[in-house]
Design an enzyme around this catalytic site. Structure first.
Site, short mmCIF file in Angstrom:
data_model
loop_
_atom_site.label_atom_id
_atom_site.label_comp_id
_atom_site.label_asym_id
_atom_site.label_seq_id
_atom_site.Cartn_x
_atom_site.Cartn_y
_atom_site.Cartn_z
N VAL A 115 117.86 -34.80 111.55
CA VAL A 115 116.58 -34.10 111.45
C VAL A 115 115.59 -35.09 110.88
CG1 VAL A 115 115.30 -32.17 110.46
CG2 VAL A 115 117.70 -31.86 111.11
N HIS A 119 120.36 -35.50 100.24
CA HIS A 119 121.61 -34.76 100.13
C HIS A 119 122.07 -34.88 98.68
CE1 HIS A 119 122.52 -34.63 104.56
NE2 HIS A 119 121.68 -35.64 104.53
N ARG A 151 121.63 -24.97 100.73
CA ARG A 151 122.99 -25.45 101.02
C ARG A 151 123.09 -25.95 102.46
NH1 ARG A 151 125.29 -24.13 96.55
NH2 ARG A 151 124.68 -22.21 95.53
N ASP A 152 123.78 -27.08 102.61
CA ASP A 152 124.05 -27.64 103.93
C ASP A 152 125.02 -26.71 104.66
OD1 ASP A 152 125.37 -29.41 106.02
OD2 ASP A 152 123.94 -30.83 105.17
N HIS A 175 114.94 -35.91 103.83
CA HIS A 175 115.65 -34.97 102.96
C HIS A 175 116.71 -35.73 102.17
CE1 HIS A 175 117.66 -35.10 106.87
NE2 HIS A 175 118.79 -34.81 106.25
N ASN A 181 119.57 -40.46 104.31
CA ASN A 181 119.94 -41.14 105.54
C ASN A 181 118.66 -41.47 106.31
OD1 ASN A 181 122.75 -40.82 105.11
ND2 ASN A 181 122.64 -38.74 105.88
#
Length: 116
Positions: A98, A104, A31-32, A102, A89
């Protein structure tokens, strides 16, 4: 790419706590900490690449693994039927902070449009 470990590598290694949602041999999902939707989970390949273009060029199978893990996260979170968004992104203007690729996974509510 710097040899210094990224935040995500430290999370995957268990050095930094995370709220794990899913893990397999090649990916780790958690989880973000600053969610942008009711469901906001990050899917990270365990092998580091800077961004999605670098990952696609170097290891298309790992990119497929990330996409498959995103689908599994959507199923686990109960948003596969209602719909979800998968976002990569790339670099600063897109909001990447970062530099370990990754995805999302966002959903659980009606999402807005892209852009400004």
């Amino acid at each position: 790419m710097s040899d210094a470990e990224t935040l995500f590598e430290r999370i995957i290694a268990g050095e930094i706590p995370s709220d794990k949602v899913y893990e397999d041999a090649t990916t780790y999902a958690f989880r973000d900490i600053a969610p942008q939707a009711r469901v906001h989970v990050l899917v990270v390949p365990k092998k580091r690449y800077r961004n999605v273009a670098e990952l696609a060029a170097a290891d298309p199978q790992l990119l497929a693994d990330v996409a498959s893990a995103a689908e599994k996260v959507a199923e686990i979170e109960g948003i596969a039927e209602s719909g979800y968004r998968v976002v990569f992104n790339t670099d600063g203007d897109a909001g990447q902070t970062v530099f370990h690729v990754h995805a999302h996974v966002l959903g659980g509510e009606q999402l807005g449009h892209f852009g400004r």
